[in-house]
Design an enzyme around this catalytic site. Structure first.
Site, PDB file in Angstrom:
ATOM      1  CB  THR A 102      -0.911  -0.009   1.258  1.00 18.03           C
ATOM      2  OG1 THR A 102      -1.473   1.282   1.432  1.00 18.03           O
ATOM      3  CG2 THR A 102      -0.133  -0.332   2.534  1.00 18.03           C
ATOM      4  CG  ASP A 103      -1.108   4.934  -1.105  1.00 20.05           C
ATOM      5  OD1 ASP A 103      -1.668   4.304  -0.178  1.00 20.05           O
ATOM      6  OD2 ASP A 103      -1.704   5.804  -1.779  1.00 20.05           O
ATOM      7  CD  GLU A 104      -3.448   3.418   4.198  1.00 19.48           C
ATOM      8  OE1 GLU A 104      -3.362   3.397   5.427  1.00 19.48           O
ATOM      9  OE2 GLU A 104      -4.504   3.191   3.575  1.00 19.48           O
ATOM     10  CE1 TYR A 146      -3.334  -2.604   5.901  1.00 21.75           C
ATOM     11  CE2 TYR A 146      -3.229  -0.266   5.330  1.00 21.75           C
ATOM     12  CZ  TYR A 146      -3.304  -1.596   4.936  1.00 21.75           C
ATOM     13  OH  TYR A 146      -3.338  -1.919   3.604  1.00 21.75           O
ATOM     14  CE  LYS A 196      -0.054  -4.577   3.123  1.00 18.38           C
ATOM     15  NZ  LYS A 196      -0.465  -5.940   2.663  1.00 18.38           N
TER      16      LYS A 196
HETATM   17  P1  NAD Z   1      -9.748  -7.494   2.761  1.00 18.43           P
HETATM   18  O1  NAD Z   1      -9.737  -7.193   4.208  1.00 18.43           O
HETATM   19  O2  NAD Z   1     -10.990  -7.265   1.970  1.00 18.43           O
HETATM   20  O3  NAD Z   1      -9.331  -9.018   2.530  1.00 18.43           O
HETATM   21  C1  NAD Z   1      -8.315  -9.660   3.251  1.00 18.43           C
HETATM   22  C2  NAD Z   1      -8.456 -11.163   3.050  1.00 18.43           C
HETATM   23  O4  NAD Z   1      -7.370 -11.806   3.750  1.00 18.43           O
HETATM   24  C3  NAD Z   1      -9.753 -11.738   3.617  1.00 18.43           C
HETATM   25  O5  NAD Z   1     -10.318 -12.656   2.696  1.00 18.43           O
HETATM   26  C4  NAD Z   1      -9.297 -12.463   4.880  1.00 18.43           C
HETATM   27  O6  NAD Z   1     -10.116 -13.583   5.217  1.00 18.43           O
HETATM   28  C5  NAD Z   1      -7.892 -12.884   4.493  1.00 18.43           C
HETATM   29  N1  NAD Z   1      -7.022 -13.101   5.661  1.00 18.43           N
HETATM   30  C6  NAD Z   1      -6.832 -12.270   6.712  1.00 18.43           C
HETATM   31  N2  NAD Z   1      -5.969 -12.817   7.585  1.00 18.43           N
HETATM   32  C7  NAD Z   1      -5.574 -13.993   7.044  1.00 18.43           C
HETATM   33  C8  NAD Z   1      -4.662 -15.008   7.463  1.00 18.43           C
HETATM   34  N3  NAD Z   1      -3.997 -14.902   8.618  1.00 18.43           N
HETATM   35  N4  NAD Z   1      -4.481 -16.081   6.666  1.00 18.43           N
HETATM   36  C9  NAD Z   1      -5.163 -16.199   5.485  1.00 18.43           C
HETATM   37  N5  NAD Z   1      -6.045 -15.288   5.069  1.00 18.43           N
HETATM   38  C10 NAD Z   1      -6.243 -14.188   5.829  1.00 18.43           C
HETATM   39  O7  NAD Z   1      -8.537  -6.672   2.147  1.00 18.43           O
HETATM   40  P2  NAD Z   1      -8.355  -6.055   0.682  1.00 18.43           P
HETATM   41  O8  NAD Z   1      -8.891  -4.686   0.688  1.00 18.43           O
HETATM   42  O9  NAD Z   1      -8.803  -7.024  -0.328  1.00 18.43           O
HETATM   43  O10 NAD Z   1      -6.775  -5.918   0.636  1.00 18.43           O
HETATM   44  C11 NAD Z   1      -5.969  -6.937   0.045  1.00 18.43           C
HETATM   45  C12 NAD Z   1      -4.509  -6.530   0.153  1.00 18.43           C
HETATM   46  O11 NAD Z   1      -4.319  -5.298  -0.528  1.00 18.43           O
HETATM   47  C13 NAD Z   1      -4.053  -6.293   1.586  1.00 18.43           C
HETATM   48  O12 NAD Z   1      -2.753  -6.821   1.714  1.00 18.43           O
HETATM   49  C14 NAD Z   1      -4.056  -4.785   1.744  1.00 18.43           C
HETATM   50  O13 NAD Z   1      -3.086  -4.375   2.674  1.00 18.43           O
HETATM   51  C15 NAD Z   1      -3.706  -4.350   0.336  1.00 18.43           C
HETATM   52  N6  NAD Z   1      -4.224  -3.011  -0.026  1.00 18.43           N
HETATM   53  C16 NAD Z   1      -5.548  -2.746   0.000  1.00 18.43           C
HETATM   54  C17 NAD Z   1      -6.017  -1.488  -0.385  1.00 18.43           C
HETATM   55  C18 NAD Z   1      -7.472  -1.151  -0.413  1.00 18.43           C
HETATM   56  O14 NAD Z   1      -7.826  -0.023  -0.785  1.00 18.43           O
HETATM   57  N7  NAD Z   1      -8.376  -2.054  -0.080  1.00 18.43           N
HETATM   58  C19 NAD Z   1      -5.111  -0.495  -0.783  1.00 18.43           C
HETATM   59  C20 NAD Z   1      -3.746  -0.803  -0.790  1.00 18.43           C
HETATM   60  C21 NAD Z   1      -3.331  -2.076  -0.433  1.00 18.43           C
HETATM   61  P1  TYD Z   2     -10.659   4.056   4.514  1.00 16.98           P
HETATM   62  O1  TYD Z   2     -11.652   3.571   3.516  1.00 16.98           O
HETATM   63  O2  TYD Z   2     -10.699   3.474   5.886  1.00 16.98           O
HETATM   64  O3  TYD Z   2      -9.230   3.864   3.850  1.00 16.98           O
HETATM   65  P2  TYD Z   2      -7.761   4.365   4.379  1.00 16.98           P
HETATM   66  O4  TYD Z   2      -7.881   4.835   5.751  1.00 16.98           O
HETATM   67  O5  TYD Z   2      -6.960   3.111   4.291  1.00 16.98           O
HETATM   68  O6  TYD Z   2      -7.326   5.411   3.411  1.00 16.98           O
HETATM   69  O7  TYD Z   2     -10.807   5.624   4.651  1.00 16.98           O
HETATM   70  C1  TYD Z   2     -10.676   6.485   3.534  1.00 16.98           C
HETATM   71  C2  TYD Z   2     -10.755   7.914   4.040  1.00 16.98           C
HETATM   72  O8  TYD Z   2     -12.080   8.164   4.515  1.00 16.98           O
HETATM   73  C3  TYD Z   2      -9.845   8.190   5.214  1.00 16.98           C
HETATM   74  O9  TYD Z   2      -9.361   9.528   5.100  1.00 16.98           O
HETATM   75  C4  TYD Z   2     -10.744   8.079   6.435  1.00 16.98           C
HETATM   76  C5  TYD Z   2     -12.072   8.550   5.906  1.00 16.98           C
HETATM   77  N1  TYD Z   2     -13.275   7.923   6.515  1.00 16.98           N
HETATM   78  C6  TYD Z   2     -14.321   8.714   6.965  1.00 16.98           C
HETATM   79  O10 TYD Z   2     -14.274   9.961   6.915  1.00 16.98           O
HETATM   80  N2  TYD Z   2     -15.433   8.105   7.477  1.00 16.98           N
HETATM   81  C7  TYD Z   2     -15.521   6.744   7.568  1.00 16.98           C
HETATM   82  O11 TYD Z   2     -16.559   6.228   8.081  1.00 16.98           O
HETATM   83  C8  TYD Z   2     -14.448   5.941   7.099  1.00 16.98           C
HETATM   84  C9  TYD Z   2     -14.506   4.441   7.189  1.00 16.98           C
HETATM   85  C10 TYD Z   2     -13.338   6.583   6.566  1.00 16.98           C
END
Ligand code: NAD
Ligand code: TYD
Length: 351
Positions: free
Chosen positions: A134-136, A159, A163
């Site tokens: 992630t960019d975070e 978090y 990562k």
């Molecule tokens: P998500 O929370 O929707 O899915 C995570 C999945 O991992 C779930 O299916 C969960 O059951 C599984 N999981 C959790 N712990 C586990 C373990 N110990 N063993 C096996 N499986 C396990 O997350 P997502 O949004 O699909 O994110 C996927 C990846 O992308 C993550 O690594 C996250 O850090 C990264 N990411 C997500 C975003 C975003 O915007 N959602 C952005 C940047 C990076």
């Molecule tokens: P989020 O979807 O949790 O992603 P991330 O924190 O990983 O970027 O949140 C996106 C942005 O929205 C973040 O600035 C926090 C804000 N946010 C709210 O204002 N209200 C909410 O209920 C949630 C879940 C997030």
């Protein structure tokens, strides 16, 4: 025929990725290892469950015996590690499980991969470990500038720190053992199958039920939104053609303040669905602790080296996304049963 070990494939991005690659390739085998935590859901994978090239295994990426067995039984070539605890607010409340899954789980996968892929002469041909990050990990930007791959890691939330820890372990396996790897760092994804704790699906769900729309702080924090299918395409390209040992940022100059996101969802739903969905639902709430102000990706490297660019404009992506949640209200009902309500009741307690 390559065999992919996909971890976390029942979650949001993992499920979208599985749909994407099984549509694209008929000559691959997939093993999906997922623990099915609160955010993992087999309903996300109904369309592919009978695909003969696909196998689901419920299990933990931290389980050494299981992961070793999967490498041997399925002769794994590629690992794409999506499995993670993924929500910043939860990490603020309970960081330990983030360290467990995101760092220790990744190290277990790396170790099992190394033991299986490494022979006397080095790593086997045609293997790769792709860490979905992630960019975070880069921290927060001011009003100007973008994250590039060389931006120093400066993660803030538990978090993001977890990562960053896993990214550094992946890098260590390359620097030390020359394990073939890539790391992708993308911005905020949106699209179908996202668990409604994240901003966009949470807002859509709350609008549909005329519930408050919680906006943290002043609502002016900025995220760089990426349609999930564009992200899946980027992961596939990096897996096939990414230079070994490299990090690739994935994003598309699509920055929006949170309040802009809120307003665009309200205005779409107000016009198309229900006149009672209005700005009166917006509720400014206490800010998130350590809330990163702005994320913005410079995607020049992946564009220049691999020809990737985001094909979906925000206007199209957000319409598709809202429509998907409207068409899949039973899915939303199923995933918000039980613990979800409890989570919201206790969200700020004990932080
Ligand atoms: P998500 O929370 O929707 O899915 C995570 C999945 O991992 C779930 O299916 C969960 O059951 C599984 N999981 C959790 N712990 C586990 C373990 N110990 N063993 C096996 N499986 C396990 O997350 P997502 O949004 O699909 O994110 C996927 C990846 O992308 C993550 O690594 C996250 O850090 C990264 N990411 C997500 C975003 C975003 O915007 N959602 C952005 C940047 C990076
Ligand atoms: P989020 O979807 O949790 O992603 P991330 O924190 O990983 O970027 O949140 C996106 C942005 O929205 C973040 O600035 C926090 C804000 N946010 C709210 O204002 N209200 C909410 O209920 C949630 C879940 C997030």
């Amino acid at each position: 025929m390559k065999t992919y070990l996909i971890t976390g494939g029942a979650g949001f991005i993992g499920a979208n990725f599985l749909h994407y690659i099984l549509k694209r390739y008929s000559d691959i085998r997939i093993v999906n290892l997922d623990k099915l935590t609160y955010s993992g859901n087999l309903e996300n994978l109904k369309e592919i469950e009978d695909n003969p090239n696909y196998t689901f295994i419920q299990g933990d990426i931290c389980d050494k015996e299981l992961v070793e067995k999967l490498f041997k039984d399925y002769n794994i070539n590629y690992v794409v590690n999506f499995a993670a605890e993924s929500h910043v607010d939860r990490s603020i409340k309970d960081p330990e499980v983030f360290v467990q899954t995101n760092i220790l789980g990744t190290v277990n996968l790396l170790n099992c991969a190394k033991n299986f892929w490494y022979t006397e002469g080095g790593f086997k041909e045609g293997v790769k470990f792709l860490q979905v990050s992630t960019d975070e990990v880069y921290g927060s930007l001011g009003e100007k500038g973008y994250f590039i791959e060389g931006t120093p890691i400066d993660s803030h939330s538990p978090y993001a720190a977890s990562k960053a820890g896993s990214d550094l372990m992946v890098k260590a396996y390359f620097d030390t053992y020359k394990m073939p790897m890539n790391i992708t760092r993308c911005s905020n994804n949106y699209g179908p199958y996202q668990f409604p704790e994240k901003l966009i699906p949470l807002l859509i769900n709350n609008c549909v039920h005329h519930k408050d729309l919680p906006v943290y702080g002043d609502g002016l924090n900025i995220r760089d939104w990426l349609y999930v299918e564009d992200h899946c395409k980027a992961i596939d390209m990096v897996l096939q053609d990414g230079r070994i040992g490299e990090v690739y940022n994935v994003g598309g100059h699509n920055e929006r303040t949170n309040i802009e996101i809120v307003n665009s969802i309200i205005s779409y739903l107000n016009e198309k669905v229900d006149k009672e969905i209005t700005k009166s639902l917006i509720k400014y709430v206490e800010d998130r602790k350590g809330h990163d102000r702005r994320y913005g990706i410079d995607p020049s490297k992946i564009k220049e080296e691999l020809g990737w660019y985001p094909e979906t404009t925000f206007e199209v992506g957000i319409k598709n996304t809202i429509q998907w949640y409207l068409d899949n209200q039973q899915w939303m009902k199923n995933v918000t049963n039980g613990d979800y309500q409890k989570y919201y009741e206790n969200m700020y307690e004990g932080v």
